[in-house]
Design an enzyme around this catalytic site. Structure first.
Site, PDB file in Angstrom:
ATOM      1  N   PRO A  35      -4.204   4.745   6.672  1.00 47.82           N
ATOM      2  CG  PRO A  35      -6.036   4.846   8.113  1.00 47.82           C
ATOM      3  CD  PRO A  35      -5.139   5.708   7.271  1.00 47.82           C
ATOM      4  CG  ASN A  53       7.966  -0.231   3.080  1.00 49.12           C
ATOM      5  OD1 ASN A  53       9.143  -0.105   3.413  1.00 49.12           O
ATOM      6  ND2 ASN A  53       7.061   0.692   3.343  1.00 49.12           N
ATOM      7  CB  CYS A  55       5.695   1.026   6.398  1.00 52.10           C
ATOM      8  SG  CYS A  55       5.698   2.824   6.584  1.00 52.10           S
ATOM      9  CD  GLN A  85      -0.478  -6.899   8.909  1.00 51.47           C
ATOM     10  OE1 GLN A  85       0.327  -7.669   9.415  1.00 51.47           O
ATOM     11  NE2 GLN A  85      -1.712  -6.778   9.367  1.00 51.47           N
TER      12      GLN A  85
END
Length: 452
Positions: free
Chosen positions: A88, A219, A271, A273
Site C-alpha cells: 500500500p 498503469n 493499482c 492511484q
C-alpha cells in the site's frame, strides 16, 4: 516443481489457480497468515469474485492447488516462491501519501532467509517501485549461509473483472532477472512455467529494473488516458459537445486507439492511484521534479472529476441534498469484481453524507460490512441503508447515482423505478451506461458525464 505463493489476495489467488490449472505437473501452494482468507479459499465462497475463478479453483484444489497458513513449510518445500503481498501507499514517515510501504515485502524476504534450507528462486509478483529487488536480494544474500537466491520480477497486468481471461490469454508475460548465467537460468525456469500455455513470443524477458518500472509505467499510461478524456468531459459539458462522440472520433485514429477513452466519474482500483503516487515519489527521489509534477497531474484530474460529480449532483438538486434519499447503484470500483479499493463511490458517498443526505446503496457483489469499512461508519448509521436490489434502493428516492457499470443496471425497468420515486426524479449516470434520451422520455431529469 513445487511453487509457493505468499499472499492470497486478488493477484496471488487467481494467478496461482491458473498456473495449477495449466501445469498439472507442478504443485502450487498459496499461503497467507490470514486464517479467515485461507478458510474462504478452501470453501465454496471464495474471498475474491472473478468470472471463471470458481471453476478453475474447484478443478485444481486438493489435487495440485492448496491453500494454507503454514508459511514455513511451504517456503521450505518450494523451488520457486512468489511474493504477492500488499504494497500500500505509506501513511507514515518519509514519503507518506506517495511512496510504497514495503514492510510486508521485507518481512517476506526475512522469513524466506530464516526458514529456507536450500536454493530458491524468488519472484516479485507484487507491484513494486524500481530497485526493490535490490533490497530483497541484499536481505537474502546477507543471510544466505551458503544458499543461493535468484530474484526475478514478474509483474501482473491483470484487469479486475477479466483477470481469468487475462491469465488465460495474456497480451504479454514480463520476466526480469539478472543477466548472469544463474539469473538467466532462473528466468528460463519461470519462462518454462508460462510457456505451458502462453505462446513463447508473448513471454518477454528483460533486466530486473526494466521489469519493475514497466508495471508502474503501464498503469500510469492507462490512468493518464482516463484522466485525459475526463478532462475533456468537463469541457464537453461547458460547450454542449458529447464526450462519447469525441472519444469515438479520436479513437478511430490508429495512433491513439479506442481503449481507455471511456469518460466516467473517475478511475479506482488498487493499482492506478497507488502506482502513480509511487512513480511521483520515485521521480522526486531521483531529482526529477518536472516529471513528478506531470504524473501527479493525472491524480489531481481524477480527484477533480469525483469532486465535480458530487458538486453537480448537489447543485442540480436545488443546492441541497439534506434529508433527501439518494439511491447509489454500484459500489465496486468497476463491474465484475467485489473490490472497492479507491472506488469513486466511496468519495461520492462521503461527500453526500457530509451534506446530510440519506443514501441507499445496492451493489450485487459488495457486502454491507465492506461498505461500512470504506465509509468509516458503524453498522447502525442512520444515514446509510443497504438494499437487496435496485428497486428497493430507488423506492421513494429523489435521485439515482449510477457509480458502477454493472450490466444488470442496463436491464432495469426504469418506468417502474420512475413511478416509485419522488418528483422531479433525477438520475446521474457516472458511467455513461444508460440511454439518457430514453430516460428523459420517461420523465427523468437525466444527465451523464461530458454531455452538455
Amino acid at each position: 516443481m513445487k511453487i509457493c505463493c505468499i499472499g492470497a489476495g486478488y493477484v496471488g489467488g487467481p494467478t496461482m489457480a491458473m498456473i495449477a490449472h495449466k501445469c498439472s505437473e507442478h504443485t502450487v501452494t498459496v499461503v497467507d497468515i490470514n486464517q479467515a482468507r485461507i478458510d474462504a479459499w478452501n470453501s465454496d465462497k471464495l474471498p475474491v469474485f472473478e468470472p471463471g475463478l470458481d471453476e478453475i479453483v474447484a478443478g485444481a484444489r486438493g489435487t495440485n492447488l492448496f491453500f494454507s497458513t503454514d508459511v514455513d513449510t511451504a517456503i521450505r518445500e518450494a523451488d520457486m516462491i512468489f511474493l504477492s503481498v500488499n504494497t500500500p501507499t505509506k501513511t507514515y514517515g518519509v514519503g507518506a501519501g506517495r511512496a510504497a510501504d514495503l514492510r510486508f515485502i521485507e518481512k517476506c524476504a526475512r522469513k524466506i532467509a530464516e526458514v529456507a534450507e536450500d536454493d530458491k528462486i524468488v519472484v516479485e509478483k507484487s507491484t513494486l517501485p524500481v530497485r526493490t529487488a535490490e533490497s530483497v536480494k541484499r536481505i537474502l544474500e546477507s543471510n544466505s549461509n551458503g544458499r543461493k537466491f535468484q530474484i526475478l520480477s514478474n509483474p501482473e497486468f491483470l484487469a479486475e473483472g477479466t483477470a481469468m481471461a487475462d491469465l488465460e490469454a495474456p497480451d504479454r508475460v514480463l520476466i526480469g532477472g539478472d543477466q548472469t548465467p544463474e539469473g538467466k537460468a532462473a528466468i528460463q525456469a519461470l519462462v518454462d512455467v508460462y510457456a505451458t500455455w502462453v505462446p513463447r513470443e508473448r513471454v518477454l524477458t528483460t533486466n530486473l529494473w526494466s521489469s519493475e518500472l514497466s508495471k508502474l509505467t503501464a498503469n500510469a499510461f492507462l490512468a493518464q488516458r482516463i484522466s485525459s478524456i475526463n478532462a475533456i468531459s468537463a469541457l464537453c459539458e461547458a460547450t454542449e459537445a458529447n464526450v462519447d462522440e469525441v472519444a469515438h472520433a479520436i479513437g478511430t485514429d490508429s495512433r491513439i486507439g479506442p481503449k481507455f477513452l471511456k469518460s466516467s466519474v473517475g478511475f479506482g482500483g488498487s493499482c492506478f492511484q497507488k502506482d502513480i503516487l509511487n512513480l511521483v515519489y520515485l521521480c522526486e527521489h531521483f531529482g526529477l521534479p518536472e516529471v513528478a509534477s506531470y504524473w501527479n497531474g493525472v491524480i489531481e484530474m481524477n480527484d477533480y472529476q469525483k469532486r465535480r460529480f458530487s458538486r453537480r449532483v448537489i447543485s442540480t438538486m436545488f443546492n441541497t441534498v439534506s434529508d433527501k434519499k439518494i439511491a447509489v447503484l454500484g459500489f465496486a470500483f468497476k463491474k465484475d469484481t467485489n473490490d472497492t479499493r479507491e472506488s469513486a463511490a466511496i468519495y461520492i458517498c462521503k461527500d453526500l453524507l457530509e451534506e446530510q443526505a440519506n443514501i441507499a446503496i445496492y451493489d450485487p457483489k459488495v457486502e454491507a460490512a465492506q461498505i461500512q469499512r470504506d465509509l468509516g461508519i458503524d453498522a447502525d448509521n442512520q444515514y446509510v441503508t443497504y438494499c437487496k436490489d435496485a428497486y428497493e434502493a430507488t423506492k421513494d428516492a429523489h435521485a439515482i447515482l449510477v457509480l458502477t457499470q454493472w450490466d444488470e443496471f442496463q436491464a432495469l425497468d426504469f418506468q417502474k423505478i420512475y413511478d416509485q420515486m419522488q418528483l422531479p426524479a433525477f438520475l446521474f449516470d457516472g458511467r455513461n451506461l444508460l440511454d439518457l434520451e430514453a430516460l428523459r422520455e420517461i420523465g427523468f431529469e437525466a444527465s451523464g458525464i461530458g454531455k452538455g
